[in-house]
Enzyme design. Structure first.
Site, PDB file in Angstrom:
ATOM      1  N   TYR A  88      14.375 -11.397   9.462  1.00  0.00           N
ATOM      2  CA  TYR A  88      13.459 -12.542   9.463  1.00  0.00           C
ATOM      3  C   TYR A  88      14.002 -13.696  10.297  1.00  0.00           C
ATOM      4  O   TYR A  88      13.234 -14.480  10.844  1.00  0.00           O
ATOM      5  CB  TYR A  88      13.247 -13.051   8.030  1.00  0.00           C
ATOM      6  CG  TYR A  88      12.103 -12.393   7.310  1.00  0.00           C
ATOM      7  CD1 TYR A  88      12.135 -11.035   7.013  1.00  0.00           C
ATOM      8  CD2 TYR A  88      10.994 -13.130   6.906  1.00  0.00           C
ATOM      9  CE1 TYR A  88      11.094 -10.439   6.343  1.00  0.00           C
ATOM     10  CE2 TYR A  88       9.953 -12.537   6.229  1.00  0.00           C
ATOM     11  CZ  TYR A  88      10.001 -11.190   5.954  1.00  0.00           C
ATOM     12  OH  TYR A  88       8.966 -10.601   5.284  1.00  0.00           O
TER      13      TYR A  88
ATOM     14  N   LYS B 206      19.870   0.833   3.425  1.00  0.00           N
ATOM     15  CA  LYS B 206      19.612   1.978   4.307  1.00  0.00           C
ATOM     16  C   LYS B 206      20.929   2.297   4.994  1.00  0.00           C
ATOM     17  O   LYS B 206      21.039   2.328   6.227  1.00  0.00           O
ATOM     18  CB  LYS B 206      18.485   1.590   5.297  1.00  0.00           C
ATOM     19  CG  LYS B 206      17.975   2.731   6.156  1.00  0.00           C
ATOM     20  CD  LYS B 206      17.133   3.756   5.395  1.00  0.00           C
ATOM     21  CE  LYS B 206      16.834   4.949   6.283  1.00  0.00           C
ATOM     22  NZ  LYS B 206      16.164   6.051   5.551  1.00  0.00           N
TER      23      LYS B 206
ATOM     24  N   ASP C 174      13.955   4.083   1.247  1.00  0.00           N
ATOM     25  CA  ASP C 174      12.817   5.024   1.223  1.00  0.00           C
ATOM     26  C   ASP C 174      12.740   5.736  -0.124  1.00  0.00           C
ATOM     27  O   ASP C 174      11.680   5.887  -0.725  1.00  0.00           O
ATOM     28  CB  ASP C 174      12.885   6.015   2.400  1.00  0.00           C
ATOM     29  CG  ASP C 174      14.260   6.629   2.608  1.00  0.00           C
ATOM     30  OD1 ASP C 174      15.239   6.208   1.947  1.00  0.00           O
ATOM     31  OD2 ASP C 174      14.374   7.551   3.453  1.00  0.00           O
TER      32      ASP C 174
ATOM     33  N   ASP D 102      10.720  -7.605   0.781  1.00  0.00           N
ATOM     34  CA  ASP D 102       9.323  -7.974   1.055  1.00  0.00           C
ATOM     35  C   ASP D 102       8.419  -6.789   0.751  1.00  0.00           C
ATOM     36  O   ASP D 102       7.404  -6.905   0.060  1.00  0.00           O
ATOM     37  CB  ASP D 102       9.195  -8.386   2.528  1.00  0.00           C
ATOM     38  CG  ASP D 102       7.765  -8.730   2.905  1.00  0.00           C
ATOM     39  OD1 ASP D 102       7.101  -9.442   2.117  1.00  0.00           O
ATOM     40  OD2 ASP D 102       7.305  -8.286   3.972  1.00  0.00           O
TER      41      ASP D 102
ATOM     42  N   ASP E 176       5.949  -5.966  -2.912  1.00  0.00           N
ATOM     43  CA  ASP E 176       4.495  -5.724  -2.905  1.00  0.00           C
ATOM     44  C   ASP E 176       4.172  -4.421  -3.625  1.00  0.00           C
ATOM     45  O   ASP E 176       3.196  -4.323  -4.363  1.00  0.00           O
ATOM     46  CB  ASP E 176       3.954  -5.637  -1.462  1.00  0.00           C
ATOM     47  CG  ASP E 176       3.397  -6.967  -0.977  1.00  0.00           C
ATOM     48  OD1 ASP E 176       3.823  -8.019  -1.510  1.00  0.00           O
ATOM     49  OD2 ASP E 176       2.534  -6.967  -0.073  1.00  0.00           O
TER      50      ASP E 176
HETATM   51  C1  IPM Z   1       6.013 -12.909   1.086  1.00  0.00           C
HETATM   52  C2  IPM Z   1       5.123 -12.939   2.287  1.00  0.00           C
HETATM   53  C3  IPM Z   1       5.853 -13.714   3.371  1.00  0.00           C
HETATM   54  C4  IPM Z   1       7.107 -12.955   3.723  1.00  0.00           C
HETATM   55  C5  IPM Z   1       5.004 -13.997   4.624  1.00  0.00           C
HETATM   56  C6  IPM Z   1       3.698 -14.683   4.275  1.00  0.00           C
HETATM   57  C7  IPM Z   1       5.765 -14.799   5.629  1.00  0.00           C
HETATM   58  O1  IPM Z   1       4.784 -11.648   2.672  1.00  0.00           O
HETATM   59  O2  IPM Z   1       6.326 -14.003   0.563  1.00  0.00           O
HETATM   60  O3  IPM Z   1       6.366 -11.823   0.650  1.00  0.00           O
HETATM   61  O4  IPM Z   1       7.055 -11.975   4.493  1.00  0.00           O
HETATM   62  O5  IPM Z   1       8.153 -13.317   3.208  1.00  0.00           O
HETATM   63 MG    MG Z   2       5.422 -10.156   1.330  1.00  0.00          MG
END
Ligand code: IPM
Ligand code: MG
Length: 364
Positions: free
Chosen positions: A142, A192, A224, A248, A252
């Protein structure tokens, strides 16, 4: 009674609606418990681009630096989608994480029994899931340099750099071990290291730190494989620690198995500052309709009480109040199923506040 100053950054889309719900809950708790809160608002994201020409205005940053904690709604929306990467609302978020050195991002993933049928997993797999992803938030690909799109020998090449210093790894790994100690004492470190040198260093530092935490059971998983295990045996995880990009993605995945992104809070912690925000985004499609689920932001405010203000009783009360309204069948549209009581943002907020009053009376 202690007074805490909270920087309130509502942001875009449903941000203002869900933040307003969380502030109402905090206000009620302030009256019940006796601590005192001062809120001050500032702009971030798309609304800041529109009004100030930048996603993270200087005055917003200064407000955060002189506050005890930051409560954030969400940033972004289609209106700003065509801007270049370095001018987008998300830059506000990335900028504030870095400026406040918020290196540990805590994302709990909990399957609530009353919502278990909304999980895309089979009930017997999802049941009992309650883990927390500790995602490193200020390093990795990042922020690594060099980055950019360059022209080499007449052809474009895109470059990002995956990079971690040993200290960056160590401080987030320590936080994760400390959190594991307070929970079920199990830590999964994700990397990884079969391919990446950065990950070999990550794993080595985790091993070094593990010597200081003999009570914590440690496992290492490749990212993975971890992605696979999260859907196969989610209830076996307690704390997962990993780098920024893996975290990240895995957070999710963790979010979706709980049944609704609208339920998940987060805390981003550094050594001096802390920011609390829902995991969900700005949901522009439902903004302004009064139907957004405020629970993730209310639970984020609960995490603020726990981690920034040292008020575990108050934090527990918020969590219990949320569980109580779910048991009673209150649902915003995103978590609605037949036979439940459909409510909007305000209805859910009011139900949580009255449950909070009962829970508080029970605790006192
Ligand atoms: C998160 C989001 C952010 C990230 C984006 C919106 C920059 O996906 O907070 O997980 O990738 O960190
Ligand atoms: Mg995210």
């Amino acid at each position: 009674m202690p007074t805490f100053k909270v920087a309130v950054l509502e942001g875009d889309g449903i941000g203002p609606e869900v933040v307003s719900s969380a502030l109402k809950v905090l206000k009620r708790l302030e009256a019940l418990s006796g601590f005192s809160l001062v809120f001050e608002k500032a702009l971030i994201g798309g609304c800041a681009i529109d009004q100030k020409g930048t996603p993270l205005p200087q005055e917003t940053l200064e407000l955060c630096l002189r506050s005890d904690a930051v409560l954030l709604g969400a940033v972004g929306g289609p209106k700003w989608d065509d801007l270049p990467t370095d001018k987008r609302p998300e830059r506000g978020l990335l900028g504030i994480r870095k400026a406040l050195d918020l290196y540990a991002n805590l994302r709990p993933a909990k399957v609530y029994e009353p919502l278990i049928s909304s999980s895309p997993l089979k009930e017997e797999v999802a049941r009992g899931t309650d883990f927390i992803v500790v995602r490193e938030l200020t390093g990795d690909v990042y922020y690594g340099e060099p980055r950019g799109i360059f022209v080499q020998e007449g052809k474009r090449v895109g470059i990002n750099t995956m990079k971690y210093t040993e200290e960056e790894i160590r401080r987030v790994v320590r936080k994760a071990f400390e959190i594991a100690l307070q929970r079920r004492k199990k830590l999964t470190s994700v990397d990884k290291s079969n391919v990446l040198e950065v990950s070999s260093l990550w794993k080595a530092v985790v091993e070094e730190e593990a010597r200081n935490y003999p009570e914590v059971e440690l496992e290492h998983l490749y990212v993975d494989n971890c992605a696979m295990q999260i859907v196969r045996r989610p209830s076996s995880f307690d704390v997962i620690v990993t780098g920024n990009i893996f975290g990240d993605i895995l957070s999710d995945e963790a979010a979706v198995i709980t049944g609704s992104l609208g339920m998940l809070p987060s805390a981003s912690l550094g050594d001096r500052y802390a920011l609390y925000e829902p995991v969900h985004g700005s949901a522009p499609d439902i903004a302004g309709k009064g139907i957004a689920n405020p629970i993730a932001t209310i639970l984020s405010a609960g995490m603020m009480l726990r981690y920034s203000f040292g008020l575990p009783k108050e934090a527990n009360a918020v969590e219990k109040a949320v569980e109580r309204v779910l048991h009673r069948g209150y649902r915003t549209p995103d978590i609605y199923s037949d036979g439940c009581i459909k409510v909007g943002t305000d209805g859910m907020t009011e139900a949580i506040i009255s449950a909070l009053e009962e829970v508080w009376a029970d605790l006192s």
